[in-house]
Write a protein that holds these residues in place. Structure first.
Motif, PDB file in Angstrom:
ATOM      1  N   ILE A   2      -1.598   1.115 104.167  1.00  0.00           N
ATOM      2  CA  ILE A   2      -2.119   0.174 105.178  1.00  0.00           C
ATOM      3  C   ILE A   2      -3.592  -0.135 104.904  1.00  0.00           C
ATOM      4  O   ILE A   2      -4.010  -1.289 104.941  1.00  0.00           O
ATOM      5  N   LYS A  26      -0.547   5.541 105.548  1.00  0.00           N
ATOM      6  CA  LYS A  26      -1.913   5.241 106.020  1.00  0.00           C
ATOM      7  C   LYS A  26      -2.736   4.646 104.879  1.00  0.00           C
ATOM      8  O   LYS A  26      -3.457   3.669 105.064  1.00  0.00           O
ATOM      9  N   GLU A  45      -1.603  -0.161 114.268  1.00  0.00           N
ATOM     10  CA  GLU A  45      -1.002   1.124 113.863  1.00  0.00           C
ATOM     11  C   GLU A  45      -0.528   1.960 115.053  1.00  0.00           C
ATOM     12  O   GLU A  45      -0.510   3.186 114.984  1.00  0.00           O
ATOM     13  N   LEU A 104       4.688   1.326 110.038  1.00  0.00           N
ATOM     14  CA  LEU A 104       4.807   0.072 109.296  1.00  0.00           C
ATOM     15  C   LEU A 104       6.252  -0.439 109.343  1.00  0.00           C
ATOM     16  O   LEU A 104       6.499  -1.637 109.543  1.00  0.00           O
TER      17      LEU A 104
END
Lengths: 164, 194
Positions: free
Chosen positions: B17, B14, B73, B77
């Motif tokens: 990203i 997270k 999301e 990923l």
């Protein structure tokens, strides 16, 4: 390719991938204990998969990942440069845009200048004249902005005045 | 893998990203470092061409750089990168040209050493030789599989995806995944046995 008639090759393929319902998986597992042909097929499927994985891994490991990272970094730099160039071309390449922008700046500066000037005062700019007597009082003055004349008049009653 | 580890990985991803969305360069370098080997293996297993694989994976990372802002999301990923890579391989512009070349060129020429390795392994233990021979046969058969069949086989064998995940990645039905895998294995088995 020999295999018994109990299960199709596709079923054995699904069994290898653990994609069958648990009860069928159990059934096939029991079958495999005494069926050499089906066992060989499952073993071969596994060997083939392992061989493939090994070969791909070796080939991928021998590839120059440094070259990849450099290539990616160069392409991103190019991307950034081309974005900046496009931005410059947009503002520098068009004369009309430049002229409009200049005029906008001038107008904006003028507005800001006048906005920053002090506001009007709520007081008379000047008392022009003052007449004061027994009978009355007169004040004449002008406002600052509009130049209006205001006359302030008061009268006092005098004792014995019949006109009062 | 325990729950704690999973949570740590999730928060790590997270954060990566978020940093990528902010356009931080080191985050992008981390992404490339973390996924390049895996994506190269995936691309190579579908294209069977080193240069093309490098080019496709480069395209994948550049595409991620351009489109990270639109990444919702919904998936991880790794799943997103895998999907872009597989699509890149299947949309491979020069695949027809390459296919033509493949039909005139054996895999030992493509890989440089594969068959000569087998020839030079006479003195090595028998099992190692058998493994090498198996790899050669498998790769030669993989080469002639239709690309769509190969992609399913690769996603199962190399990536270890479930039929459902493969179906979602390739936008096909679960039954199609099963039949394509069966076809790939049947052809490979025939080749190995012959």
């Amino acid at each position: 390719m020999k295999h018994c008639d109990n299960y199709t090759l596709e079923t054995l393929s699904c069994f290898t991938d653990k994609e069958l319902p648990p009860e069928i998986c159990e059934e096939i597992s029991s079958h495999l204990v005494h069926c050499r042909e089906c066992r060989k097929i499952i073993d071969d499927y596994t060997r083939i998969s392992e061989g493939f994985r090994r070969k791909i891994q070796t080939s991928a490991d021998s590839m120059d990942s440094g070259l990849l990272a450099t290539g990616v970094s160069q392409r991103i730099k190019q991307l950034k440069t081309s974005r900046f160039k496009r931005w410059l071309e947009f503002f520098g390449g068009s004369k009309i845009v430049l002229q409009v922008a200049s005029i906008a700046v001038i107008i904006l500066s003028t507005v800001v200048y006048y906005q920053m000037q002090p506001g009007p005062i709520d007081e008379p700019s000047a008392i022009v004249t003052l007449v004061d007597g027994n009978a009355s009082s007169v004040m004449i003055f002008e406002t600052q902005e509009k130049h209006h004349t205001i006359i302030w008049y008061t009268e006092t009653k005098v004792a014995g005045d019949n006109h009062g | 893998m325990d729950n704690c580890e999973v949570t740590h990985q999730d928060s790590d991803e997270k954060e990566l990203i978020d940093r990528l969305k902010q356009g931080q360069e080191w985050a992008f370098e981390t992404l490339v470092g973390r996924f390049q080997k895996k994506l190269l293996a995936l691309a190579y297993s579908i294209t069977l061409d080193r240069e093309e694989s490098l080019e496709i994976v480069q395209d994948v990372f550049v595409s991620v750089y351009k489109n990270i802002g639109t990444f919702r999301e919904d998936s991880g990923l790794a799943t997103w990168l895998r999907r872009i890579t597989v699509n890149g391989c299947l949309n491979w512009k020069r695949k027809w040209k390459r296919r033509f070349r493949w039909s005139h060129q054996s895999i030992d020429q493509e890989n440089g050493t594969l068959l000569s390795d087998v020839e030079n392994l006479v003195d090595t233990p028998e099992t190692a030789l058998r493994d090498k021979e198996l790899e050669t046969i498998v790769m030669k058969t993989i080469e002639i599989l239709p690309e769509k069949v190969r992609a399913v086989f690769v996603l199962k064998t190399l990536e270890g995806l479930s039929y459902e995940e493969i179906a979602a990645t390739l936008k096909i039905k679960k039954g199609t995944v099963s039949s394509r895998l069966h076809l790939a294995r049947k052809l490979l088995l025939e080749a190995v046995e012959s």
